[in-house]
Structure formats: C-alpha cells, structure tokens
Design a protein around this motif. Structure first.
Motif, PDB file in Angstrom:
ATOM      1  N   UNK A  13       0.852  -1.190   0.000  1.00  0.00           N
ATOM      2  CA  UNK A  13       0.000   0.000   0.000  1.00  0.00           C
ATOM      3  C   UNK A  13       0.887   1.238   0.000  1.00  0.00           C
ATOM      4  N   UNK A  14       0.384   2.315  -0.600  1.00  0.00           N
ATOM      5  CA  UNK A  14       1.110   3.593  -0.654  1.00  0.00           C
ATOM      6  C   UNK A  14       0.187   4.690  -0.139  1.00  0.00           C
ATOM      7  N   UNK A  15       0.649   5.424   0.864  1.00  0.00           N
ATOM      8  CA  UNK A  15      -0.128   6.508   1.469  1.00  0.00           C
ATOM      9  C   UNK A  15       0.471   7.837   1.027  1.00  0.00           C
ATOM     10  N   UNK A  16      -0.306   8.613   0.288  1.00  0.00           N
ATOM     11  CA  UNK A  16       0.146   9.897  -0.239  1.00  0.00           C
ATOM     12  C   UNK A  16      -0.408  11.055   0.588  1.00  0.00           C
ATOM     13  N   UNK A  17       0.440  12.025   0.862  1.00  0.00           N
ATOM     14  CA  UNK A  17      -0.045  13.349   1.213  1.00  0.00           C
ATOM     15  C   UNK A  17      -0.626  13.952  -0.061  1.00  0.00           C
ATOM     16  N   UNK A  18      -1.462  14.989   0.081  1.00  0.00           N
ATOM     17  CA  UNK A  18      -2.086  15.603  -1.094  1.00  0.00           C
ATOM     18  C   UNK A  18      -1.388  16.904  -1.489  1.00  0.00           C
ATOM     19  N   UNK A  22       1.081  15.655  -4.541  1.00  0.00           N
ATOM     20  CA  UNK A  22       0.508  15.263  -5.831  1.00  0.00           C
ATOM     21  C   UNK A  22       0.345  16.449  -6.773  1.00  0.00           C
ATOM     22  N   UNK A  23       0.508  17.642  -6.260  1.00  0.00           N
ATOM     23  CA  UNK A  23       0.521  18.857  -7.082  1.00  0.00           C
ATOM     24  C   UNK A  23       1.256  19.933  -6.297  1.00  0.00           C
ATOM     25  N   UNK A 203       8.428  12.822  -7.342  1.00  0.00           N
ATOM     26  CA  UNK A 203       7.310  11.886  -7.224  1.00  0.00           C
ATOM     27  C   UNK A 203       7.406  10.778  -8.260  1.00  0.00           C
ATOM     28  N   UNK A 204       7.887  11.119  -9.450  1.00  0.00           N
ATOM     29  CA  UNK A 204       7.942  10.148 -10.536  1.00  0.00           C
ATOM     30  C   UNK A 204       8.977   9.049 -10.309  1.00  0.00           C
ATOM     31  N   UNK A 205       9.792   9.174  -9.244  1.00  0.00           N
ATOM     32  CA  UNK A 205      10.656   8.048  -8.866  1.00  0.00           C
ATOM     33  C   UNK A 205       9.834   6.791  -8.596  1.00  0.00           C
ATOM     34  N   UNK A 206       8.569   6.988  -8.219  1.00  0.00           N
ATOM     35  CA  UNK A 206       7.722   5.841  -7.900  1.00  0.00           C
ATOM     36  C   UNK A 206       7.456   4.961  -9.120  1.00  0.00           C
TER      37      UNK A 206
END
Length: 211
Positions: A13-18, A22-23, A203-206
């Motif tokens: 699972x991956x938990x992102x801050x917003x 993500x922007x 982020x795109x390292x993912x």
C-alpha cells in the motif's frame, strides 16, 4: 530527499499526502495562507498582516513538532473546525489547478498493483475539489482528512488507526509526502518506508515500483 528503499517487493500500500505532493501551486497556497491569516486576525482582533506575523511566530515556535498551520491556529485560540470551514469557503482550486498527465499515468499504474491511500491535513470538501481539479478523484481506495480525527499530522494515534485500517504491517506501507517532519518522520518511526517528494520529478521516482 529520502532515498527509495530497495525492498519494494514488500510494499502493498502507498499513502500519499495531497497538497504539495501530488501537485504544487503557489497561488493556491497563498489562498490558504490568506484565509488563515484573516481567521487569525479575527481571533486576535488585529490586522491581517499582524495575523500573518502571529501565525508565522507560532509555526517557528512549534517547528520541532512540524510547525503546521493547524497547530498554529489552535495556539492562537482558534478551532480546526472553524479554520477548515473558512478554507472550504475561501479557497478556490477551480481554474487554478489542472491535471498533470505524468501523475495520472503514475497513479493508474500504481493503482493496478498497490492499494493507494490519501492522508491529508486538508478537509474533506476542499480535498475532493482539489482532487477533481487535478484529475485524481476516485483513484484512491481510502481518503483520510483532518475531519476523520480532528488531530493534524503528525499524530501517533491517528496514524496507528490508519495503519490498522489499511491492514498491512508497517514495513509494507510506503508513505509519500513533501514535509518530512509532518508527513514522514512518524511513519518512519513506526517502521514504514518513506519517500520525501517536493516536486513532480521526485514523485515520478515511484515509477520504479511499476517495473
């Protein structure tokens, strides 16, 4: 920037801050800060400029615990409920934000392999509007906002509840955020892998997780 850990095979699972993760949007950030400064000014019966100064002083004073806007407002006598009502009313992502095809493709690919989660200090209504504007609404299995706990990140009890509900051991839950002290330090202490990402390029390292 935190290095990606080598044991990706264990992540489920991956938990992102917003916001900021993500922007990125200086304009929207300024709207948030201005709304908070107006609230602080009303609370303290001072000018908006002085409200800004008092918020910044509180954030500096609380730097070791993350220095969040939420905690600064609470220290000045406000409530999170009133702050976020003002943010919902006064902050307008519409026409400011736009989808980034790179982020959309990344999340689509990650979502095919991993459970994706949002955990944000923002409120439910504004978060939903932001996610719609950047095109990611509906791409997450779970979304946790300030309204789920009314305790801003970093908060150990809230984080423990989230991990329990996700249902995977901490070492299988990757946390991604733009502020190490706010988004990542506590997950890391609990045994989660973390990635500090302050730009879309970081982020795109993912994409490595999709190979």
């Amino acid at each position: 920037m935190t290095e990606l850990l080598p044991s990706f095979a264990r992540i489920r699972a991956i938990v992102f801050d917003l916001d900021g993760t993500l922007y990125q949007s200086d304009q929207l950030g300024e709207e948030v800060n201005l709304a908070a400064c107006r609230y602080a000014a009303d609370l303290q019966d001072v000018s908006v400029e002085e409200g800004f100064t008092r918020i910044e002083s509180e954030r500096i004073r609380q730097k070791e615990s993350g220095g969040t806007l939420s905690k600064a407002i609470e220290a000045l006598g406000g409530t999170l409920q009133e702050l976020h009502q003002r943010l919902s009313d006064e902050v307008h992502p519409e026409g400011v934000l736009a989808p980034d095809p790179r982020v959309l493709k990344l999340l689509q690919d990650l979502g095919a392999r991993y459970e994706l989660v949002i955990y944000t200090n923002n409120n439910r209504a504004l978060s939903a509007r932001i996610m719609k504007e950047i095109g990611v609404y509906g791409m997450f299995a779970r979304t946790y906002t300030i309204q789920d706990f009314w305790r801003p990140k970093p908060d150990r009890d809230a984080l423990s509840t989230i991990l329990k509900e996700i249902g995977h051991p901490p070492e299988e839950v990757l946390f991604v955020g733009d502020r190490y002290d706010v988004d990542l330090r506590l997950p890391r202490e609990l045994g989660c892998p973390v990635l500090e990402s302050q730009t879309i390029e970081e982020l795109l390292q993912l994409r490595e997780l999709c190979k």
